[in-house]
Scaffold this active site. Structure first.
Site, mmCIF file in Angstrom:
data_model
loop_
_atom_site.group_PDB
_atom_site.id
_atom_site.type_symbol
_atom_site.label_atom_id
_atom_site.label_comp_id
_atom_site.label_asym_id
_atom_site.label_seq_id
_atom_site.Cartn_x
_atom_site.Cartn_y
_atom_site.Cartn_z
ATOM 1 N N SER A 23 0.816 -1.224 0.000
ATOM 2 C CA SER A 23 0.000 0.000 0.000
ATOM 3 C C SER A 23 0.847 1.270 0.000
ATOM 4 O O SER A 23 0.324 2.369 0.048
ATOM 5 C CB SER A 23 -0.931 -0.006 1.217
ATOM 6 O OG SER A 23 -0.181 -0.232 2.405
ATOM 7 N N ASN A 110 -2.568 -2.688 12.967
ATOM 8 C CA ASN A 110 -4.017 -2.469 12.890
ATOM 9 C C ASN A 110 -4.433 -1.198 13.628
ATOM 10 O O ASN A 110 -5.203 -0.388 13.101
ATOM 11 C CB ASN A 110 -4.768 -3.680 13.461
ATOM 12 C CG ASN A 110 -4.517 -4.932 12.640
ATOM 13 O OD1 ASN A 110 -3.888 -4.868 11.585
ATOM 14 N ND2 ASN A 110 -4.986 -6.068 13.119
ATOM 15 N N THR A 155 -39.702 27.635 -10.433
ATOM 16 C CA THR A 155 -40.036 26.275 -10.014
ATOM 17 C C THR A 155 -40.238 25.513 -11.322
ATOM 18 O O THR A 155 -40.737 26.099 -12.305
ATOM 19 C CB THR A 155 -41.327 26.210 -9.155
ATOM 20 O OG1 THR A 155 -42.428 26.647 -9.945
ATOM 21 C CG2 THR A 155 -41.221 27.068 -7.906
ATOM 22 N N HIS A 156 -39.841 24.269 -11.359
ATOM 23 C CA HIS A 156 -39.888 23.471 -12.604
ATOM 24 C C HIS A 156 -39.098 24.144 -13.734
ATOM 25 O O HIS A 156 -39.423 23.973 -14.905
ATOM 26 C CB HIS A 156 -41.328 23.236 -13.068
ATOM 27 C CG HIS A 156 -42.237 22.766 -11.972
ATOM 28 N ND1 HIS A 156 -42.424 21.444 -11.662
ATOM 29 C CD2 HIS A 156 -42.997 23.470 -11.102
ATOM 30 C CE1 HIS A 156 -43.271 21.353 -10.641
ATOM 31 N NE2 HIS A 156 -43.626 22.561 -10.275
ATOM 32 N N SER A 277 -13.258 26.989 -27.525
ATOM 33 C CA SER A 277 -13.439 25.805 -28.351
ATOM 34 C C SER A 277 -12.331 25.763 -29.387
ATOM 35 O O SER A 277 -11.877 26.803 -29.864
ATOM 36 C CB SER A 277 -14.803 25.874 -29.042
ATOM 37 O OG SER A 277 -14.807 25.056 -30.188
ATOM 38 N N LYS A 283 -16.899 30.655 -29.076
ATOM 39 C CA LYS A 283 -17.292 29.996 -27.832
ATOM 40 C C LYS A 283 -16.523 30.461 -26.611
ATOM 41 O O LYS A 283 -15.325 30.688 -26.645
ATOM 42 C CB LYS A 283 -17.102 28.479 -27.977
ATOM 43 C CG LYS A 283 -18.119 27.833 -28.848
ATOM 44 C CD LYS A 283 -19.485 27.820 -28.178
ATOM 45 C CE LYS A 283 -20.140 26.513 -28.395
ATOM 46 N NZ LYS A 283 -20.164 25.552 -27.425
ATOM 47 N N ASN A 285 -16.817 28.805 -22.892
ATOM 48 C CA ASN A 285 -17.556 27.732 -22.214
ATOM 49 C C ASN A 285 -17.375 27.743 -20.696
ATOM 50 O O ASN A 285 -16.300 28.058 -20.202
ATOM 51 C CB ASN A 285 -17.092 26.373 -22.754
ATOM 52 C CG ASN A 285 -17.427 26.216 -24.226
ATOM 53 O OD1 ASN A 285 -18.433 26.748 -24.703
ATOM 54 N ND2 ASN A 285 -16.579 25.509 -24.948
ATOM 55 N N GLU A 290 -19.005 22.935 -15.302
ATOM 56 C CA GLU A 290 -19.346 21.603 -15.831
ATOM 57 C C GLU A 290 -18.493 20.518 -15.169
ATOM 58 O O GLU A 290 -18.982 19.443 -14.831
ATOM 59 C CB GLU A 290 -19.143 21.577 -17.350
ATOM 60 C CG GLU A 290 -20.193 22.404 -18.090
ATOM 61 C CD GLU A 290 -19.866 22.569 -19.570
ATOM 62 O OE1 GLU A 290 -19.155 21.729 -20.135
ATOM 63 O OE2 GLU A 290 -20.337 23.563 -20.160
ATOM 64 N N TYR A 317 -10.055 -6.420 12.276
ATOM 65 C CA TYR A 317 -9.396 -5.904 11.078
ATOM 66 C C TYR A 317 -9.335 -6.956 9.973
ATOM 67 O O TYR A 317 -9.095 -8.130 10.221
ATOM 68 C CB TYR A 317 -7.958 -5.441 11.404
ATOM 69 C CG TYR A 317 -7.232 -4.953 10.162
ATOM 70 C CD1 TYR A 317 -7.416 -3.667 9.701
ATOM 71 C CD2 TYR A 317 -6.424 -5.820 9.411
ATOM 72 C CE1 TYR A 317 -6.806 -3.224 8.533
ATOM 73 C CE2 TYR A 317 -5.807 -5.391 8.245
ATOM 74 C CZ TYR A 317 -6.007 -4.090 7.813
ATOM 75 O OH TYR A 317 -5.411 -3.663 6.660
ATOM 76 N N GLN A 322 -7.926 -1.818 3.724
ATOM 77 C CA GLN A 322 -6.887 -1.034 3.050
ATOM 78 C C GLN A 322 -7.483 -0.252 1.874
ATOM 79 O O GLN A 322 -6.932 0.767 1.460
ATOM 80 C CB GLN A 322 -5.790 -1.988 2.565
ATOM 81 C CG GLN A 322 -4.662 -1.339 1.825
ATOM 82 C CD GLN A 322 -3.475 -2.277 1.703
ATOM 83 O OE1 GLN A 322 -2.806 -2.591 2.676
ATOM 84 N NE2 GLN A 322 -3.212 -2.755 0.504
ATOM 85 N N LYS A 325 -8.418 3.846 1.485
ATOM 86 C CA LYS A 325 -7.548 5.006 1.314
ATOM 87 C C LYS A 325 -7.627 5.688 -0.051
ATOM 88 O O LYS A 325 -7.923 6.890 -0.133
ATOM 89 C CB LYS A 325 -6.097 4.629 1.625
ATOM 90 C CG LYS A 325 -5.971 4.281 3.085
ATOM 91 C CD LYS A 325 -4.617 3.824 3.499
ATOM 92 C CE LYS A 325 -4.727 3.182 4.858
ATOM 93 N NZ LYS A 325 -5.637 2.005 4.904
HETATM 94 N N1 ARG Z 1 -1.826 -1.270 4.800
HETATM 95 C C1 ARG Z 1 -2.740 -1.693 5.804
HETATM 96 C C2 ARG Z 1 -4.049 -0.894 5.690
HETATM 97 O O1 ARG Z 1 -4.029 0.067 5.038
HETATM 98 C C3 ARG Z 1 -2.141 -1.469 7.147
HETATM 99 C C4 ARG Z 1 -2.579 -2.440 8.210
HETATM 100 C C5 ARG Z 1 -2.056 -3.755 7.943
HETATM 101 N N2 ARG Z 1 -2.303 -4.656 9.011
HETATM 102 C C6 ARG Z 1 -2.163 -5.960 8.827
HETATM 103 N N3 ARG Z 1 -2.382 -6.687 9.818
HETATM 104 N N4 ARG Z 1 -1.879 -6.453 7.679
HETATM 105 O O2 ARG Z 1 -5.063 -1.276 6.208
#
Ligand code: ARG
Length: 459
Positions: A23, A110, A155-156, A277, A283, A285, A290, A317, A322, A325
């Protein structure tokens, strides 16, 4: 491959497995939080007699140096490490030797990752809130300058009744104000420290979790170690609140796009916030509006993604988590950018007051007031509604507005009309008579602006 857990294994991890599992490419964003959490952890370990003062000092010094080396570009976070936690720990051991190996005492990745993510999101909640407040003050400025700028309300998407630009902008002020309040609620609810929960069952070391929590600015420690490592509710709440921010920005964008269209011309977006454009030279824009509207889908996607990821995970956990993120980081970057860009567009936009006012005079926006005029002269509302309906039909045939008809013509529809009708249904009267709190009339609008000014200063 730099891993923290080789002991029990007799074979090298398959490279594909390593890459799939790693990660570091995205959790390097948690680098500062990881170090901050580790420093608090060792300070607590020393206070509890688990580390000596020398060990604590060596670790804190080592961690601080890693932090500044990374910030100054002297040390690069590379994919050679599985995750940010391994990167920091391995570098610490390289730097300070034996003492570094004690950093992870009484801790698991964890609770470590639960803490890092919480610290990070807590910071983002504040940053999003600040950007929202900037947008709120931009909107409030526009409101103050446009208490008497008349425009049609819809409205509408059909012209309904006249209002003012201050009133229309005020609706968005309320939306974004609630968004800030939501951020504050989330901050309060999430602000409990998971560190010290270990893998999920706490630890046998005499940790002082309340102390670590206070060092890191938390209200206190979380109260169930299993929940602490398995909880991502605050991420979901945050993404939900971000989705609501985007929904508001998207509605606002949609209106800007409509108002900026050749047909409406209520506003003109500044050149610096428009694009051209490649083929049509004429144009200009509204791409920013948007794109903000378009990016809303991406933020909703993050919310649904994490809701779905979390829904089948048994306690405590699991590696699924993971996945919280990347989408969250992307969503928060997107929202922060959108807020800044939208604010810039709004600060520089030009309102075509004359066109808006002219538009408010067309389209029978005073029909309700014409009916109310008859009601004031004793006609029951339902009858008045019918009479004005006929009058509108007559006006459409003649291609005129109600107040462009002569009194004789009005009287052919209803003898109740007198010459005071013109004042009663003028644009100014229609708006100024609306004096219930929250309505566009000048007096109440000034009151509401004053109230919101105070609220904004105290947010
Ligand atoms: N990279 C893991 C996460 O984002 C970190 C925790 C990992 N813990 C484990 N027991 N493998 O969740």
């Amino acid at each position: 491959m730099a891993q923290l857990w080789g002991g029990r294994f007799t074979k090298e991890t398959d490279q594909l497995v390593y890459d799939f599992n790693a990660s570091i490419s995205f959790d390097k964003r948690l680098f500062k939080e990881d170090i901050e959490g580790s420093i608090a952890h060792v300070v607590m370990l020393e206070k509890q007699g688990i580390l000596t003062c020398e060990e604590k000092d060596a670790i804190v010094k080592g961690l601080s140096e890693i932090r500044s080396d990374v910030e100054e570009g002297k040390l690069v976070i590379t994919h050679e490490y599985e995750d940010i936690h391994s990167f920091v720990e391995a570098n610490l051991i390289d730097r300070i030797g034996e003492a570094g190996k004690k950093l992870h005492t009484g801790r698991s990745r964890n609770d470590q990752v639960a803490l890092d993510m919480k610290l990070h999101i807590r910071g983002e909640v504040v940053q999003v809130s600040e950007r929202l407040q900037e947008l709120l003050s931009t909107i409030l400025n526009i409101m103050e300058q446009n208490i008497n700028t008349y425009m049609p309300g819809f409205t509408h998407l059909q012209k309904a009744q006249p209002t003012t630009l201050a009133h229309h902008m005020g609706a968005y002020f309320e939306m974004f104000k609630r968004d800030v309040l939501r951020m504050q609620d989330i901050y309060k609810r999430m602000n409990y420290c998971p560190l010290g929960s270990g893998a999920f069952a706490g630890t046998t070391y005499p940790l002082d979790r309340a102390y670590t929590a206070s060092l890191l600015g938390f209200e206190g420690p979380t109260l169930n170690s299993m929940d602490s490592v398995a909880d991502r509710d605050y991420v979901i709440e945050f993404l939900s609140a971000l989705s609501t921010v985007m929904m508001h920005l998207s509605r606002f964008s949609e209106e800007i796009i409509i108002w900026n269209s050749n047909e409406y011309r209520f506003v003109e977006i500044d050149d610096a916030f428009s694009t051209g454009s490649s083929i049509m030279p004429q144009k200009k824009n509204p791409d920013i509006a948007e794109l903000v509207r378009g990016k809303t889908g991406r933020v909703y996607g993050a919310l649904v993604s994490i809701l779905t990821t979390m829904k089948g995970i048994p306690l405590a956990y699991n590696k699924d988590m993971q996945e919280d993120k990347e989408v969250t980081f992307d969503a928060v970057d997107t929202v922060k950018d959108c807020l800044v860009l939208f604010d810039g567009m709004l600060k520089t936009i030009r309102f075509n007051n004359a066109i808006m006012e002219k538009s408010a005079m067309k389209g029978f926006t005073n029909a309700t007031d014409a009916a109310d005029y008859l009601v004031n002269k004793g006609v029951p509302f339902r009858d008045a509604h019918g009479i004005i309906g006929q009058l509108v039909l007559y006006c459409i045939e003649k291609n005129k507005a109600i107040d462009e008809l002569a009194i004789e013509e009005l009287k052919t529809i209803s003898p109740v009309f007198e010459s005071d009708v013109y004042d009663a249904i003028s644009l100014k009267t229609c708006v100024e008579k609306r004096l219930t709190i929250g309505a566009p009339g000048q007096k109440v609008m000034e009151e509401v602006i004053a109230m919101n000014k105070k609220i904004l200063a105290e947010l």
